[in-house]
Design a protein around this motif. Structure first.
Motif, short mmCIF file in Angstrom:
data_model
loop_
_atom_site.label_atom_id
_atom_site.label_comp_id
_atom_site.label_asym_id
_atom_site.label_seq_id
_atom_site.Cartn_x
_atom_site.Cartn_y
_atom_site.Cartn_z
N GLU A 178 0.83 -1.20 0.00
CA GLU A 178 0.00 0.00 0.00
C GLU A 178 0.87 1.26 0.00
N GLY A 179 0.51 2.22 -0.84
CA GLY A 179 1.27 3.47 -0.94
C GLY A 179 2.39 3.44 -1.96
N ARG A 180 2.75 2.25 -2.39
CA ARG A 180 3.81 2.14 -3.41
C ARG A 180 3.18 2.12 -4.80
N ALA A 181 4.02 2.32 -5.82
CA ALA A 181 3.52 2.25 -7.19
C ALA A 181 3.34 0.78 -7.60
N ALA A 182 2.24 0.52 -8.27
CA ALA A 182 2.00 -0.82 -8.84
C ALA A 182 2.25 -0.71 -10.34
N MET A 221 -6.58 8.21 -12.75
CA MET A 221 -6.46 6.88 -12.16
C MET A 221 -5.08 6.28 -12.32
N ALA A 222 -4.46 6.46 -13.49
CA ALA A 222 -3.26 5.70 -13.79
C ALA A 222 -2.47 6.35 -14.92
N SER A 223 -1.28 5.78 -15.15
CA SER A 223 -0.47 6.12 -16.32
C SER A 223 -0.28 4.88 -17.17
N LEU A 224 -0.19 5.08 -18.47
CA LEU A 224 0.04 3.99 -19.41
C LEU A 224 1.30 4.31 -20.19
N ILE A 225 2.26 3.39 -20.09
CA ILE A 225 3.52 3.54 -20.83
C ILE A 225 3.55 2.48 -21.91
N ILE A 226 3.66 2.90 -23.17
CA ILE A 226 3.70 1.97 -24.30
C ILE A 226 5.09 2.05 -24.90
N THR A 227 5.73 0.90 -25.10
CA THR A 227 7.07 0.91 -25.68
C THR A 227 7.04 1.43 -27.10
N GLU A 228 8.20 1.87 -27.57
CA GLU A 228 8.27 2.49 -28.88
C GLU A 228 7.83 1.54 -30.00
N ASP A 229 8.17 0.26 -29.86
CA ASP A 229 7.75 -0.72 -30.87
C ASP A 229 6.31 -1.20 -30.65
N ARG A 230 5.67 -0.73 -29.60
CA ARG A 230 4.27 -1.03 -29.26
C ARG A 230 4.03 -2.50 -28.92
N LYS A 231 5.07 -3.24 -28.67
CA LYS A 231 4.88 -4.66 -28.40
C LYS A 231 4.58 -4.94 -26.94
N ALA A 234 -0.69 2.88 -4.83
CA ALA A 234 -1.74 1.87 -4.70
C ALA A 234 -2.37 1.89 -3.32
N THR A 235 -3.68 1.70 -3.29
CA THR A 235 -4.42 1.58 -2.03
C THR A 235 -5.08 0.20 -1.99
N THR A 252 -14.57 -6.87 -27.97
CA THR A 252 -13.59 -6.81 -26.89
C THR A 252 -13.33 -8.21 -26.37
N ILE A 253 -12.09 -8.64 -26.48
CA ILE A 253 -11.70 -9.96 -26.00
C ILE A 253 -10.88 -9.78 -24.74
N PHE A 254 -11.42 -10.24 -23.61
CA PHE A 254 -10.70 -10.18 -22.34
C PHE A 254 -9.79 -11.41 -22.22
N GLY A 255 -8.52 -11.17 -21.86
CA GLY A 255 -7.63 -12.28 -21.52
C GLY A 255 -7.82 -12.63 -20.05
N ALA A 256 -6.91 -13.42 -19.53
CA ALA A 256 -7.03 -13.89 -18.15
C ALA A 256 -6.78 -12.79 -17.13
N GLY A 257 -6.01 -11.76 -17.49
CA GLY A 257 -5.76 -10.64 -16.60
C GLY A 257 -4.73 -10.93 -15.52
N THR A 258 -4.38 -9.89 -14.77
CA THR A 258 -3.47 -9.99 -13.62
C THR A 258 -4.25 -9.69 -12.36
N ARG A 259 -4.16 -10.60 -11.40
CA ARG A 259 -4.80 -10.38 -10.10
C ARG A 259 -3.82 -9.61 -9.23
N LEU A 260 -4.11 -8.35 -8.94
CA LEU A 260 -3.26 -7.51 -8.11
C LEU A 260 -3.75 -7.52 -6.68
N PHE A 261 -2.85 -7.86 -5.76
CA PHE A 261 -3.15 -7.81 -4.33
C PHE A 261 -2.38 -6.65 -3.73
N VAL A 262 -3.06 -5.68 -3.19
CA VAL A 262 -2.41 -4.58 -2.49
C VAL A 262 -2.48 -4.89 -1.00
#
Lengths: 114, 112
Positions: free
Chosen positions: B14-18, B59-69, B78-79, B100-110
């Motif tokens: 909590e309080g750190r960047a995720a 809410m957030a920032s999105l960083i996309i690599t130059e090659d977009r991969k 994070a709270t 819209t195709i949802f993948g399995a996603g990431t479960r984030l625990f704060v």
């Protein structure tokens, strides 16, 4: 109003019952969606309506029948469902055609088929 | 539609960047990267989207690599309420974006 509302919140039905799920939005969105979500799985797209016409049907069995009576309302009619159809049914809406198709989701209807 | 790969789960204090990564190596030029999250027993919530430039909102920032991969979603402080499943999705513009195709996603625990 930036909400998508869904009724009922919970529904229990037998395999011979006919029931309907309702979804409503008043954001002026022209695209509306139905998703199905099983426990611990991601949502799966079922249907998309664009300007009140069915745009996408992801090969959903005919026991699920969508209806879009007007631009604010989306129904999902259920008939002769199977126990494996028990899931969370999510409705969403978006502005419509165009780049910024961010979707707004409702809280879902939790369906149990006995 | 391009496929995405995300870690199954991540922890954050909590309080750190995720920082949540997403790989979309087969993304095509007209596909956008979208992020949604789903808090337990609620509908998914839109977070942010981008094409090739970095994006930031309340809410957030999105960083996309130059090659977009690949891309990274950053929740700066994070709270506990950010505990959720985070979905990275790639979608084309226009009516193709309906699917819209949802993948399995990431479960984030704060954690406190």
């Amino acid at each position: 109003d930036t909400e998508v509302t869904q009724t009922p919140k919970h529904l229990v039905m037998g395999m011979t019952n006919k029931k309907s799920l309702k979804c409503e939005q008043h954001m002026g969105h022209r695209a509306m969606y139905w998703y199905k979500q099983k426990a611990k799985k991601p949502p799966e797209l079922m249907f998309v309506y664009s300007y009140e016409k069915l745009s996408i049907n992801e090969s959903v069995p005919s026991r699920f029948s969508p209806e879009c009576p007007n631009s604010s309302l989306l129904n999902l009619h259920l008939h002769a469902l199977q126990p494996e159809d028990s899931a969370l049914y999510l409705c969403a809406s978006s502005q419509g055609q165009g780049v910024y198709n961010e979707q707004f989701f409702g809280p879902g209807t939790r369906l149990t088929v006995l | 539609d391009a496929k995405t790969t995300q870690p199954t789960s991540m922890d954050c204090a909590e309080g750190r960047a995720a920082n949540l990564p997403c790989n979309h190596s087969t993304i095509s030029g007209n596909e956008y990267v979208y992020w949604y999250r789903q808090i337990h027993s609620q509908g998914p919530q839109y977070i942010i989207h981008g094409l090739k430039n970095n994006e930031t909102n309340e809410m957030a920032s999105l960083i996309i690599t130059e090659d977009r991969k690949s891309s990274t979603l950053i929740l700066p402080h994070a709270t506990l309420r950010d505990t959720a499943v985070y979905y990275c999705i790639v979608r084309p513009r226009g009516t193709g974006g309906f699917k819209t195709i949802f993948g399995a996603g990431t479960r984030l625990f704060v954690k406190a």
